[in-house]
Design a protein around this motif. Structure first.
Motif, PDB file in Angstrom:
ATOM      1  N   ILE A  28     -96.797  77.818  11.543  1.00 49.93           N
ATOM      2  CA  ILE A  28     -97.757  77.217  10.620  1.00 49.93           C
ATOM      3  C   ILE A  28     -98.839  78.229  10.226  1.00 49.93           C
ATOM      4  CG2 ILE A  28     -99.180  76.258  12.477  1.00 49.93           C
ATOM      5  CD1 ILE A  28     -99.516  73.742  10.667  1.00 49.93           C
ATOM      6  N   ALA A  29     -99.327  78.124   8.966  1.00 49.19           N
ATOM      7  CA  ALA A  29    -100.328  79.075   8.468  1.00 49.19           C
ATOM      8  C   ALA A  29    -101.495  78.359   7.787  1.00 49.19           C
ATOM      9  CB  ALA A  29     -99.675  80.055   7.496  1.00 49.19           C
ATOM     10  N   SER A  30    -101.713  77.092   8.120  1.00 45.54           N
ATOM     11  CA  SER A  30    -102.841  76.376   7.527  1.00 45.54           C
ATOM     12  C   SER A  30    -103.438  75.425   8.549  1.00 45.54           C
ATOM     13  CB  SER A  30    -102.406  75.599   6.286  1.00 45.54           C
ATOM     14  OG  SER A  30    -101.927  74.323   6.659  1.00 45.54           O
ATOM     15  N   ASN A  31    -104.433  74.661   8.097  1.00 42.13           N
ATOM     16  CA  ASN A  31    -105.110  73.704   8.977  1.00 42.13           C
ATOM     17  C   ASN A  31    -104.310  72.427   9.199  1.00 42.13           C
ATOM     18  OD1 ASN A  31    -105.566  73.298   6.148  1.00 42.13           O
ATOM     19  ND2 ASN A  31    -106.902  71.602   6.699  1.00 42.13           N
ATOM     20  N   TRP A  32    -103.143  72.290   8.562  1.00 47.39           N
ATOM     21  CA  TRP A  32    -102.429  71.009   8.604  1.00 47.39           C
ATOM     22  C   TRP A  32    -101.509  70.847   9.797  1.00 47.39           C
ATOM     23  CZ3 TRP A  32    -104.986  67.575   6.455  1.00 47.39           C
ATOM     24  CH2 TRP A  32    -105.660  67.807   5.267  1.00 47.39           C
ATOM     25  N   GLN A  33    -102.023  71.145  11.000  1.00 44.60           N
ATOM     26  CA  GLN A  33    -101.278  70.873  12.229  1.00 44.60           C
ATOM     27  C   GLN A  33    -100.919  69.390  12.314  1.00 44.60           C
ATOM     28  OE1 GLN A  33    -100.122  73.034  14.606  1.00 44.60           O
ATOM     29  NE2 GLN A  33     -99.162  71.214  15.508  1.00 44.60           N
ATOM     30  N   SER A  34    -101.792  68.534  11.728  1.00 40.99           N
ATOM     31  CA  SER A  34    -101.540  67.091  11.813  1.00 40.99           C
ATOM     32  C   SER A  34    -100.242  66.701  11.103  1.00 40.99           C
ATOM     33  CB  SER A  34    -102.720  66.317  11.248  1.00 40.99           C
ATOM     34  OG  SER A  34    -103.137  66.870  10.025  1.00 40.99           O
ATOM     35  N   MET A  35     -99.834  67.504  10.069  1.00 43.42           N
ATOM     36  CA  MET A  35     -98.551  67.222   9.400  1.00 43.42           C
ATOM     37  C   MET A  35     -97.405  67.437  10.393  1.00 43.42           C
ATOM     38  SD  MET A  35     -99.041  66.525   6.116  1.00 43.42           S
ATOM     39  CE  MET A  35    -100.395  66.633   4.962  1.00 43.42           C
ATOM     40  N   ASP A  36     -97.499  68.517  11.186  1.00 45.46           N
ATOM     41  CA  ASP A  36     -96.463  68.779  12.187  1.00 45.46           C
ATOM     42  C   ASP A  36     -96.458  67.705  13.262  1.00 45.46           C
ATOM     43  OD1 ASP A  36     -95.763  70.998  10.821  1.00 45.46           O
ATOM     44  OD2 ASP A  36     -96.218  72.444  12.410  1.00 45.46           O
ATOM     45  N   ASN A  37     -97.673  67.260  13.641  1.00 38.43           N
ATOM     46  CA  ASN A  37     -97.741  66.209  14.655  1.00 38.43           C
ATOM     47  C   ASN A  37     -97.078  64.932  14.156  1.00 38.43           C
ATOM     48  OD1 ASN A  37     -99.190  68.089  16.072  1.00 38.43           O
ATOM     49  ND2 ASN A  37    -101.185  67.150  15.702  1.00 38.43           N
ATOM     50  N   LEU A  38     -97.295  64.624  12.857  1.00 35.09           N
ATOM     51  CA  LEU A  38     -96.655  63.434  12.267  1.00 35.09           C
ATOM     52  C   LEU A  38     -95.142  63.566  12.300  1.00 35.09           C
ATOM     53  CD1 LEU A  38     -98.600  62.452   9.022  1.00 35.09           C
ATOM     54  CD2 LEU A  38     -98.552  61.256  11.194  1.00 35.09           C
ATOM     55  N   PHE A 107    -106.061  64.540   3.748  1.00 31.14           N
ATOM     56  CA  PHE A 107    -105.411  65.396   2.752  1.00 31.14           C
ATOM     57  C   PHE A 107    -106.032  65.226   1.366  1.00 31.14           C
ATOM     58  CE2 PHE A 107    -101.522  66.596   0.200  1.00 31.14           C
ATOM     59  CZ  PHE A 107    -101.471  67.907   0.646  1.00 31.14           C
ATOM     60  N   VAL A 108    -106.534  64.027   1.065  1.00 30.03           N
ATOM     61  CA  VAL A 108    -107.116  63.802  -0.266  1.00 30.03           C
ATOM     62  C   VAL A 108    -108.643  63.886  -0.246  1.00 30.03           C
ATOM     63  CG1 VAL A 108    -105.182  62.460  -1.174  1.00 30.03           C
ATOM     64  CG2 VAL A 108    -107.042  61.281   0.007  1.00 30.03           C
ATOM     65  N   THR A 109    -109.228  64.169   0.939  1.00 33.95           N
ATOM     66  CA  THR A 109    -110.685  64.330   1.023  1.00 33.95           C
ATOM     67  C   THR A 109    -110.989  65.821   1.070  1.00 33.95           C
ATOM     68  OG1 THR A 109    -110.739  62.294   2.299  1.00 33.95           O
ATOM     69  CG2 THR A 109    -112.759  63.599   2.261  1.00 33.95           C
ATOM     70  N   VAL A 110    -111.365  66.361  -0.088  1.00 38.35           N
ATOM     71  CA  VAL A 110    -111.535  67.814  -0.196  1.00 38.35           C
ATOM     72  C   VAL A 110    -112.926  68.201   0.319  1.00 38.35           C
ATOM     73  CG1 VAL A 110    -111.500  69.765  -1.789  1.00 38.35           C
ATOM     74  CG2 VAL A 110    -110.053  67.775  -2.232  1.00 38.35           C
ATOM     75  N   PRO A 111    -113.025  69.218   1.219  1.00 46.67           N
ATOM     76  CA  PRO A 111    -114.343  69.648   1.693  1.00 46.67           C
ATOM     77  C   PRO A 111    -115.205  70.156   0.529  1.00 46.67           C
ATOM     78  CG  PRO A 111    -112.576  70.740   2.907  1.00 46.67           C
ATOM     79  CD  PRO A 111    -111.930  70.002   1.784  1.00 46.67           C
ATOM     80  N   ALA A 112    -116.520  69.938   0.638  1.00 46.41           N
ATOM     81  CA  ALA A 112    -117.420  70.297  -0.461  1.00 46.41           C
ATOM     82  C   ALA A 112    -117.434  71.801  -0.722  1.00 46.41           C
ATOM     83  CB  ALA A 112    -118.828  69.803  -0.137  1.00 46.41           C
ATOM     84  N   GLU A 196     -95.049  77.161   4.952  1.00 46.12           N
ATOM     85  CA  GLU A 196     -95.941  77.546   6.055  1.00 46.12           C
ATOM     86  C   GLU A 196     -97.281  76.803   5.997  1.00 46.12           C
ATOM     87  OE1 GLU A 196     -94.118  79.606   4.344  1.00 46.12           O
ATOM     88  OE2 GLU A 196     -93.089  80.974   5.734  1.00 46.12           O
ATOM     89  N   PHE A 197     -97.671  76.356   4.799  1.00 46.17           N
ATOM     90  CA  PHE A 197     -98.940  75.628   4.678  1.00 46.17           C
ATOM     91  C   PHE A 197     -98.776  74.143   5.025  1.00 46.17           C
ATOM     92  CE2 PHE A 197    -100.789  78.687   1.248  1.00 46.17           C
ATOM     93  CZ  PHE A 197    -101.152  79.570   2.253  1.00 46.17           C
ATOM     94  N   ARG A 198     -97.553  73.667   5.121  1.00 46.58           N
ATOM     95  CA  ARG A 198     -97.263  72.248   5.400  1.00 46.58           C
ATOM     96  C   ARG A 198     -97.911  71.338   4.351  1.00 46.58           C
ATOM     97  NH1 ARG A 198     -94.981  75.206   8.625  1.00 46.58           N
ATOM     98  NH2 ARG A 198     -94.649  74.731  10.828  1.00 46.58           N
ATOM     99  N   ALA A 199     -98.042  71.845   3.138  1.00 44.24           N
ATOM    100  CA  ALA A 199     -98.694  71.054   2.092  1.00 44.24           C
ATOM    101  C   ALA A 199     -97.897  71.207   0.809  1.00 44.24           C
ATOM    102  CB  ALA A 199    -100.126  71.522   1.877  1.00 44.24           C
ATOM    103  N   LEU A 213    -106.277  72.944   1.370  1.00 47.34           N
ATOM    104  CA  LEU A 213    -105.882  73.490   2.670  1.00 47.34           C
ATOM    105  C   LEU A 213    -106.764  74.693   2.992  1.00 47.34           C
ATOM    106  CD1 LEU A 213    -104.075  76.373   2.205  1.00 47.34           C
ATOM    107  CD2 LEU A 213    -102.553  74.693   1.216  1.00 47.34           C
ATOM    108  N   THR A 214    -106.768  75.078   4.254  1.00 47.00           N
ATOM    109  CA  THR A 214    -107.456  76.295   4.682  1.00 47.00           C
ATOM    110  C   THR A 214    -106.410  77.219   5.309  1.00 47.00           C
ATOM    111  OG1 THR A 214    -109.435  75.002   5.183  1.00 47.00           O
ATOM    112  CG2 THR A 214    -109.311  77.216   6.128  1.00 47.00           C
TER     113      THR A 214
END
Ligand code: CUA
Length: 272
Positions: A28-38, A107-112, A196-199, A213-214
């Motif tokens: 994985i290469a992004s912050n979306w570890q939660s996608m892998d957990n799902l 995923f749909v709440t974009v950081p400011a 790799e971004f899981r997005a 994503l980050t």
């Protein structure tokens, strides 16, 4: 007997294939570890149900196999058992769906502090645009698209002049900074997918879709179109490079703005 044995083999083979498979997922290469957990949670739930159901069928085939003089019992209704099966199935389906709603909300709440990157999908390539010094993307519309102005930027909009346009080249992203992708198609439905971004997210003609994503790892990653979009679909690819912030600044300096790229000059003249 043989059928029951084959079913047990199917279960053992499926579990071994899943546990030993080298193709499970890319690092994985992004912050979306939660996608892998799902995905893992889905495999645990569906894998458990699959194993129990198929082993139960194998047991029944073995236990109730044909024997001389034995007769099957007839039991068309069993409301207690049906009640239990309904409850257990409902719990399983809820466990599959509910965690996904929480991840979708993130995923749909974009950081400011996310910076915007526009991706333009076209049969059969990806183009990218970054806001320039003013931090704003200029107005763009499909009706402004010409051979000289592939992004369809509005020549009359001053905020678009400093936009960095990346046509037929790799997109670079700085490591550790949240990015909001704005996806715009100028023809049909496409999908922006970096495994790799899981997005991933669809491009839909007529509206701008988004995701964020980050990047958490430097490297070069493939961008794939993941929506059948015509004969060139399989070759609709691109590359995204995640740089250290210093390397990113270096790369950004080599890029041209909309005003600098030679082509739009003619478009401007035509528009006036
Ligand atoms: Cu674009 Cu498939």
């Amino acid at each position: 007997m043989a059928t029951a044995f084959i079913l047990v083999l199917v279960v053992v083979g499926s579990l071994l294939f899943h546990l030993l498979s080298p193709w499970y997922s890319t690092p994985i290469a992004s912050n979306w570890q939660s996608m892998d957990n799902l995905t893992s949670l889905t495999f645990v739930i569906t894998g458990t149900v699959f194993t129990l159901v198929v082993l139960f069928i194998a047991y029944c085939i073995f236990r109730f196999r044909h024997q001389e003089g034995r007769r099957a019992a007839y039991e068309p209704e069993n409301s207690k058992l049906e009640g239990w099966l309904t409850v257990i199935t409902a719990l399983g389906v809820a466990a599959l769906l509910i965690p996904g709603l929480f991840v979708w909300h993130q995923f749909v709440t974009v950081p400011a502090d996310a910076t915007e990157v526009e991706v333009v999908g076209q049969q059969w390539r990806f183009m990218y645009r970054l806001p320039g010094q003013d931090g704003k993307l200029g107005e763009a519309e499909t009706r402004f698209v010409t051979a000289d102005n592939p992004f369809g930027l509005n020549p009359a909009d001053a905020t678009g002049k400093d936009d960095v346009v990346i046509d037929s080249e790799d997109l670079h992203l700085p490591l550790g900074k949240p990015v909001k992708f704005l996806l715009r198609s100028i023809d049909v439905t496409h999908n922006f997918f970096v495994p790799e971004f899981r997005a991933k997210m669809d491009f839909l003609p007529g509206i701008v879709t988004h995701m964020w994503l980050t990047p958490t790892r430097t490297g070069t990653f493939d961008v794939l179109c993941a929506e059948l979009c015509g004969t060139g679909h399989s070759s609709m690819r691109s590359t995204v490079v995640v740089d250290t912030p210093a390397d990113y600044e270096k790369w950004l300096k080599t890029q041209k703005t909309f005003a600098q790229s030679a082509a739009p000059v003619r478009t401007l003249a035509q528009a006036q």
